[in-house]
Design a protein around this motif. Structure first.
Motif, PDB file in Angstrom:
ATOM      1  N   THR A 165      -4.520  15.635 -12.252  1.00 18.80           N
ATOM      2  CA  THR A 165      -5.596  15.253 -13.202  1.00 18.80           C
ATOM      3  C   THR A 165      -4.873  14.511 -14.258  1.00 18.80           C
ATOM      4  O   THR A 165      -3.894  14.749 -14.902  1.00 18.80           O
ATOM      5  CB  THR A 165      -6.144  16.617 -13.907  1.00 18.80           C
ATOM      6  OG1 THR A 165      -6.567  17.145 -12.444  1.00 18.80           O
ATOM      7  CG2 THR A 165      -7.269  16.147 -14.764  1.00 18.80           C
ATOM      8  N   GLY A 166      -5.429  13.347 -14.237  1.00 20.68           N
ATOM      9  CA  GLY A 166      -4.959  12.452 -15.510  1.00 20.68           C
ATOM     10  C   GLY A 166      -6.270  12.153 -16.626  1.00 20.68           C
ATOM     11  O   GLY A 166      -7.485  12.229 -16.409  1.00 20.68           O
ATOM     12  N   VAL A 172      -0.167  18.162 -13.305  1.00 22.89           N
ATOM     13  CA  VAL A 172       0.427  18.091 -11.628  1.00 22.89           C
ATOM     14  C   VAL A 172       0.413  19.664 -11.359  1.00 22.89           C
ATOM     15  O   VAL A 172       0.963  20.360 -12.083  1.00 22.89           O
ATOM     16  CB  VAL A 172       1.490  17.379 -11.439  1.00 22.89           C
ATOM     17  CG1 VAL A 172       1.889  17.440 -10.053  1.00 22.89           C
ATOM     18  CG2 VAL A 172       1.601  15.827 -11.720  1.00 22.89           C
ATOM     19  N   HIS A 173      -0.256  20.103 -10.178  1.00 22.60           N
ATOM     20  CA  HIS A 173      -0.526  21.440  -9.875  1.00 22.60           C
ATOM     21  C   HIS A 173      -0.303  21.321  -8.221  1.00 22.60           C
ATOM     22  O   HIS A 173      -0.609  20.482  -7.508  1.00 22.60           O
ATOM     23  CB  HIS A 173      -1.924  21.910 -10.010  1.00 22.60           C
ATOM     24  CG  HIS A 173      -2.113  22.354 -11.444  1.00 22.60           C
ATOM     25  ND1 HIS A 173      -1.554  22.995 -12.044  1.00 22.60           N
ATOM     26  CD2 HIS A 173      -2.980  21.627 -12.356  1.00 22.60           C
ATOM     27  CE1 HIS A 173      -1.980  22.838 -13.728  1.00 22.60           C
ATOM     28  NE2 HIS A 173      -2.754  21.883 -13.444  1.00 22.60           N
ATOM     29  N   GLY A 214      -5.068   9.904   1.651  1.00 19.11           N
ATOM     30  CA  GLY A 214      -4.787  11.324   1.938  1.00 19.11           C
ATOM     31  C   GLY A 214      -5.242  11.876   0.932  1.00 19.11           C
ATOM     32  O   GLY A 214      -4.765  13.356   0.552  1.00 19.11           O
ATOM     33  N   ALA A 215      -6.346  11.614   0.030  1.00 16.72           N
ATOM     34  CA  ALA A 215      -6.729  12.451  -1.116  1.00 16.72           C
ATOM     35  C   ALA A 215      -8.004  12.293  -1.274  1.00 16.72           C
ATOM     36  O   ALA A 215      -8.649  11.379  -1.175  1.00 16.72           O
ATOM     37  CB  ALA A 215      -6.175  11.916  -2.552  1.00 16.72           C
ATOM     38  N   ARG A 216      -8.443  13.549  -2.062  1.00 15.89           N
ATOM     39  CA  ARG A 216     -10.006  13.267  -2.577  1.00 15.89           C
ATOM     40  C   ARG A 216      -9.982  12.990  -3.938  1.00 15.89           C
ATOM     41  O   ARG A 216      -9.305  13.773  -4.628  1.00 15.89           O
ATOM     42  CB  ARG A 216     -10.793  14.637  -1.964  1.00 15.89           C
ATOM     43  CG  ARG A 216     -11.143  14.773  -0.678  1.00 15.89           C
ATOM     44  CD  ARG A 216     -11.781  16.187  -0.405  1.00 15.89           C
ATOM     45  NE  ARG A 216     -10.601  17.079  -0.654  1.00 15.89           N
ATOM     46  CZ  ARG A 216     -10.749  18.236  -1.378  1.00 15.89           C
ATOM     47  NH1 ARG A 216     -11.993  18.505  -1.877  1.00 15.89           N
ATOM     48  NH2 ARG A 216      -9.846  19.024  -1.597  1.00 15.89           N
ATOM     49  N   PHE A 249      -4.837  16.069  -2.945  1.00 12.28           N
ATOM     50  CA  PHE A 249      -4.207  15.554  -1.760  1.00 12.28           C
ATOM     51  C   PHE A 249      -4.205  16.829  -0.589  1.00 12.28           C
ATOM     52  O   PHE A 249      -4.327  17.714  -0.862  1.00 12.28           O
ATOM     53  CB  PHE A 249      -2.720  15.184  -2.202  1.00 12.28           C
ATOM     54  CG  PHE A 249      -2.780  13.967  -3.007  1.00 12.28           C
ATOM     55  CD1 PHE A 249      -2.883  12.945  -2.574  1.00 12.28           C
ATOM     56  CD2 PHE A 249      -2.525  14.278  -4.329  1.00 12.28           C
ATOM     57  CE1 PHE A 249      -2.484  11.608  -3.376  1.00 12.28           C
ATOM     58  CE2 PHE A 249      -2.624  13.180  -5.268  1.00 12.28           C
ATOM     59  CZ  PHE A 249      -2.594  11.884  -4.720  1.00 12.28           C
ATOM     60  N   ASP A 250      -3.956  16.195   0.721  1.00 12.96           N
ATOM     61  CA  ASP A 250      -4.021  16.819   1.639  1.00 12.96           C
ATOM     62  C   ASP A 250      -2.908  17.988   1.806  1.00 12.96           C
ATOM     63  O   ASP A 250      -3.434  19.253   2.278  1.00 12.96           O
ATOM     64  CB  ASP A 250      -3.946  16.317   3.017  1.00 12.96           C
ATOM     65  CG  ASP A 250      -4.988  15.170   3.125  1.00 12.96           C
ATOM     66  OD1 ASP A 250      -6.080  15.294   2.690  1.00 12.96           O
ATOM     67  OD2 ASP A 250      -4.748  14.147   4.088  1.00 12.96           O
TER      68      ASP A 250
END
Length: 139
Positions: A108-109, A138-139, A70-72, A101-102
């Protein structure tokens, strides 16, 4: 190894890592599996706690699939520190990885991959990988 052989090995390792990032981001699980030894060790850490580890290609692929479902994603590596010893290499890569994610959440790490690669047959294969995130947004 000769200086020429070392340069060839470094080039092959950077190509293998680029393929690792591309196959992970495109979810080419067969291509990713082909880069790993059967008993690959895989771990992730936040730099403070003990890493969560899996052992084995199937377990590692299952974990990676669950993490990016569920993520790009986009994984970018650079500035490799490569230490060659015959048919084995220890490599540390600076990494920035991003998952969107959807539901709109994005992560971002920033950190490092610490890896061991082994030369089997005519190719380098990933034997162990520890991803350590030093910063996670995390956003």
């Amino acid at each position: 190894m000769t200086q020429h052989a070392d340069l060839v090995a470094c080039h092959e390792l950077t190509q293998a890592k680029a393929k690792y990032c591309r196959t992970l981001d495109t979810k080419d699980w067969n291509g990713l599996a082909a880069l790993m030894v059967d008993d690959v060790e895989f771990g992730m850490s936040d730099g403070e706690s003990e890493p969560h580890m899996t052992i084995g290609r199937d377990e590692t692929l299952a974990l990676l699939q669950s993490l990016v479902s569920g993520a790009r994603t986009a994984h970018q590596v650079h500035a490799p520190e490569i230490d060659l010893n015959e048919d084995e290499a220890q490599v540390i890569w600076a990494v920035q990885d991003r998952a969107v994610f959807d539901d709109g959440t994005s992560v971002t790490g920033y950190g490092h991959y610490t890896e061991r690669w082994v030369h089997q047959g005519d190719a380098w294969r990933l034997a162990s990988l520890l991803l350590t995130h030093l910063i996670t947004d995390v956003h």
